[in-house]
Motif scaffolding. Structure first.
Motif, mmCIF file in Angstrom:
data_model
loop_
_atom_site.group_PDB
_atom_site.id
_atom_site.type_symbol
_atom_site.label_atom_id
_atom_site.label_comp_id
_atom_site.label_asym_id
_atom_site.label_seq_id
_atom_site.Cartn_x
_atom_site.Cartn_y
_atom_site.Cartn_z
ATOM 1 N N PHE A 1 8.767 3.011 -4.138
ATOM 2 C CA PHE A 1 10.068 3.542 -3.726
ATOM 3 C C PHE A 1 10.848 4.026 -4.952
ATOM 4 C CE2 PHE A 1 11.492 2.022 0.719
ATOM 5 C CZ PHE A 1 10.219 2.182 1.239
ATOM 6 N N GLU A 2 10.802 3.249 -6.023
ATOM 7 C CA GLU A 2 11.587 3.572 -7.210
ATOM 8 C C GLU A 2 11.184 4.901 -7.846
ATOM 9 O OE1 GLU A 2 11.544 0.350 -9.978
ATOM 10 O OE2 GLU A 2 12.439 -1.082 -8.577
ATOM 11 N N LYS A 3 10.026 5.416 -7.473
ATOM 12 C CA LYS A 3 9.570 6.705 -8.018
ATOM 13 C C LYS A 3 10.252 7.891 -7.325
ATOM 14 C CE LYS A 3 5.030 4.761 -9.122
ATOM 15 N NZ LYS A 3 3.572 4.750 -8.773
ATOM 16 N N GLY A 4 11.140 7.579 -6.359
ATOM 17 C CA GLY A 4 11.894 8.650 -5.722
ATOM 18 C C GLY A 4 11.635 8.829 -4.247
ATOM 19 N N TYR A 5 11.236 7.735 -3.576
ATOM 20 C CA TYR A 5 10.911 7.851 -2.155
ATOM 21 C C TYR A 5 11.468 6.662 -1.361
ATOM 22 C CZ TYR A 5 7.347 11.067 -3.945
ATOM 23 O OH TYR A 5 6.695 12.089 -4.587
ATOM 24 N N TYR B 1 19.090 -4.853 -4.658
ATOM 25 C CA TYR B 1 19.074 -3.725 -3.744
ATOM 26 C C TYR B 1 19.020 -2.425 -4.534
ATOM 27 C CZ TYR B 1 20.468 -6.920 -0.002
ATOM 28 O OH TYR B 1 20.502 -7.944 0.901
ATOM 29 N N LEU B 2 18.222 -1.480 -4.060
ATOM 30 C CA LEU B 2 18.231 -0.120 -4.576
ATOM 31 C C LEU B 2 19.221 0.694 -3.749
ATOM 32 C CD1 LEU B 2 14.467 0.897 -5.068
ATOM 33 C CD2 LEU B 2 16.218 0.795 -6.845
ATOM 34 N N LEU B 3 20.094 1.425 -4.421
ATOM 35 C CA LEU B 3 21.018 2.308 -3.727
ATOM 36 C C LEU B 3 20.717 3.739 -4.138
ATOM 37 C CD1 LEU B 3 23.534 2.791 -1.942
ATOM 38 C CD2 LEU B 3 24.905 2.629 -4.039
ATOM 39 N N GLY B 4 20.545 4.617 -3.163
ATOM 40 C CA GLY B 4 20.233 6.000 -3.472
ATOM 41 C C GLY B 4 20.824 6.964 -2.472
ATOM 42 N N TYR C 1 11.970 15.319 5.110
ATOM 43 C CA TYR C 1 10.895 14.438 5.578
ATOM 44 C C TYR C 1 9.567 14.998 5.095
ATOM 45 C CZ TYR C 1 7.070 12.909 8.531
ATOM 46 O OH TYR C 1 5.842 12.460 8.955
ATOM 47 N N LEU C 2 8.681 14.103 4.626
ATOM 48 C CA LEU C 2 7.360 14.513 4.143
ATOM 49 C C LEU C 2 6.290 13.626 4.757
ATOM 50 C CD1 LEU C 2 8.154 14.730 0.327
ATOM 51 C CD2 LEU C 2 7.927 16.675 1.875
ATOM 52 N N TYR C 3 5.168 14.224 5.105
ATOM 53 C CA TYR C 3 3.977 13.444 5.441
ATOM 54 C C TYR C 3 3.056 13.522 4.236
ATOM 55 C CZ TYR C 3 -0.305 11.818 7.641
ATOM 56 O OH TYR C 3 -1.447 11.114 7.938
ATOM 57 N N GLN C 4 2.932 12.392 3.547
ATOM 58 C CA GLN C 4 2.250 12.410 2.253
ATOM 59 C C GLN C 4 1.504 11.087 2.042
ATOM 60 O OE1 GLN C 4 4.546 14.606 -0.726
ATOM 61 N NE2 GLN C 4 4.084 12.964 -2.175
ATOM 62 N N PRO C 5 0.309 10.952 2.632
ATOM 63 C CA PRO C 5 -0.456 9.714 2.450
ATOM 64 C C PRO C 5 -0.784 9.463 0.979
ATOM 65 C CG PRO C 5 -1.370 11.053 4.227
ATOM 66 C CD PRO C 5 -0.364 11.917 3.512
ATOM 67 N N THR D 1 0.832 8.023 -1.327
ATOM 68 C CA THR D 1 1.925 8.077 -2.303
ATOM 69 C C THR D 1 2.664 6.750 -2.365
ATOM 70 O OG1 THR D 1 2.230 10.447 -1.961
ATOM 71 C CG2 THR D 1 4.068 9.260 -2.940
ATOM 72 N N VAL D 2 2.923 6.171 -1.189
ATOM 73 C CA VAL D 2 3.595 4.868 -1.109
ATOM 74 C C VAL D 2 2.705 3.922 -0.314
ATOM 75 C CG1 VAL D 2 5.651 3.623 -0.337
ATOM 76 C CG2 VAL D 2 5.872 5.940 -1.241
ATOM 77 N N GLY D 3 1.723 3.342 -0.991
ATOM 78 C CA GLY D 3 0.828 2.397 -0.338
ATOM 79 C C GLY D 3 0.246 2.958 0.934
ATOM 80 N N SER D 4 0.354 2.182 2.025
ATOM 81 C CA SER D 4 -0.174 2.617 3.322
ATOM 82 C C SER D 4 0.906 3.256 4.184
ATOM 83 C CB SER D 4 -0.766 1.412 4.064
ATOM 84 O OG SER D 4 0.228 0.440 4.327
ATOM 85 N N TYR D 5 2.047 3.571 3.574
ATOM 86 C CA TYR D 5 3.145 4.210 4.296
ATOM 87 C C TYR D 5 3.107 5.716 4.039
ATOM 88 C CZ TYR D 5 5.495 -0.247 5.345
ATOM 89 O OH TYR D 5 5.819 -1.485 5.824
ATOM 90 N N PRO D 6 2.654 6.526 5.008
ATOM 91 C CA PRO D 6 2.493 7.967 4.753
ATOM 92 C C PRO D 6 3.725 8.816 5.044
ATOM 93 C CG PRO D 6 1.565 7.436 6.876
ATOM 94 C CD PRO D 6 2.084 6.132 6.314
ATOM 95 N N ASN D 7 4.703 8.232 5.763
ATOM 96 C CA ASN D 7 5.879 9.005 6.159
ATOM 97 C C ASN D 7 7.008 8.769 5.159
ATOM 98 O OD1 ASN D 7 4.856 10.014 8.824
ATOM 99 N ND2 ASN D 7 4.679 7.804 9.184
ATOM 100 N N LEU D 8 7.379 9.818 4.454
ATOM 101 C CA LEU D 8 8.281 9.675 3.314
ATOM 102 C C LEU D 8 9.565 10.473 3.486
ATOM 103 C CD1 LEU D 8 5.747 10.296 0.373
ATOM 104 C CD2 LEU D 8 6.054 8.212 1.713
#
Length: 331
Positions: free
Chosen positions: A19-23, A89-92, A98-102, A104-111
């Motif tokens: 998440f901290e990488k921008g997602y 807590y991260l605040l952003g 919306y991106l579909y990008q498998p 990138t964030v573990g097993s979570y493809p919806n970003l």
């Protein structure tokens, strides 16, 4: 006016570093790219195909969160996530895409792309804000007051001394606890309602055993209205000797059912009539005027008995109504 959202980074914050990488991201990978679904009905149909629909309410909740993630989060909305390990807590701010990008964030493809602006220690937040962030849902909205508390902390302001608004916060904490207990009570009733009639008789026997009696379900046949028999010695030689009638999915019990049950009681017996459909006013009147000790137990009473004696439940009872203990902090 922008909205604000909590999006959890997987169980236990497993994907917080991604998440901290921008997602911010959610799972439900079997659905594929969420943008392909042009209607809510098509999304629901695919969800049920992929994940089943054993619990319709859970299906509805999941679909609602998926649609919020795809459609309702907008550019410049605040996004919050949580790292339970560091208690931060991260605040952003959402970047509006919306991106579909498998992969990138573990097993979570919806970003969603998020510009994170800072981290806030949970210990620096007022109790009211902490309480409102307690939901375990993957995604839920949070109010502006919480965001203002986050921003104040990032600006170096002290937003709550240890005793600030204690009286108000204590009231809200009590309300939250009461709501949690009430919801738990209803969920336990839902679980009881799914049992078969034979299982309900076994459940009543398990409750009586948890209360210290030796109880058994009566053999099938002409039991004259007695489904469960219990006594201190298990033989019915010592008192109280309890005879229980169990009615499940039969609707509200009226006075004739109570009179018939009383007719099966003998000297030294105590009666227990369990009806998950409840009792009419006339039935309760018949019970009150009985010359035998007689207790009526409806679905609410049954749920209360389960909670009160669950620690002493045997394996049979726990298998029928599996529960877990939830601890609540004492102020």
């Amino acid at each position: 006016m922008s909205n604000s959202w909590m999006i959890r980074a997987g169980r236990g914050g497993a994907y917080i570093e991604d998440f901290e990488k921008g997602y911010a991201a959610i799972g439900w990978s079997k659905l594929g790219d969420l943008s392909q679904y042009k209607s809510n009905d098509s999304l629901r149909a695919k969800y049920i195909e992929a994940y089943g629909n054993d619990k319709p309410s859970a299906t509805a909740n999941a679909i609602a969160m998926i649609l919020k993630f795809r459609d309702q989060i907008k550019a410049d909305d605040y996004v919050v996530s949580y790292n339970p390990e560091s208690r931060e807590y991260l605040l952003g701010v959402d970047q509006g895409e919306y991106l579909y990008q498998p992969d990138t964030v573990g097993s979570y493809p919806n970003l969603r792309k998020v510009k994170w602006v800072g981290k806030v220690s949970r210990d620096k937040l007022p109790k009211k804000a902490k309480n409102s962030l307690g939901s375990t849902l993957t995604l839920f909205s949070i109010n502006q007051e919480v965001i203002e508390a986050f921003l104040a902390v990032l600006e170096g302001k002290v937003v709550a001394a240890p005793d600030l608004s204690d009286e108000v916060d204590e009231t809200e904490s009590v309300q939250l606890k009461d709501e949690t207990v009430a919801q738990s009570h209803e969920l336990i009733k839902d679980k009881i309602a799914t049992l078969l009639p034979d299982e309900m008789e076994e459940l009543v026997a398990s409750i009586l055993r948890a209360m210290g009696y030796k109880a058994k379900v009566s053999p099938k046949g002409p039991d004259r209205g007695v489904d469960v028999i219990a006594s201190p010695d298990g033989l019915g030689m010592t008192q109280p000797r309890i005879k229980a009638e169990v009615k499940h999915r039969g609707g509200s019990m009226g006075a004739p059912a109570i009179r018939g049950f009383i007719g099966a009681l003998r000297e030294g017996d105590s009666g227990l009539f369990v009806s998950t459909g409840g009792f009419s006013r006339e039935a309760r009147y018949e019970a009150d005027r009985s010359t035998f000790p007689l207790t009526l137990v409806d679905l609410d009473d049954l749920a209360d008995l389960i909670v009160s004696h669950y620690e002493s439940f045997d394996l049979e009872g726990r298998a029928l109504v599996p529960l877990v203990r939830i601890y609540w902090p004492v102020d």
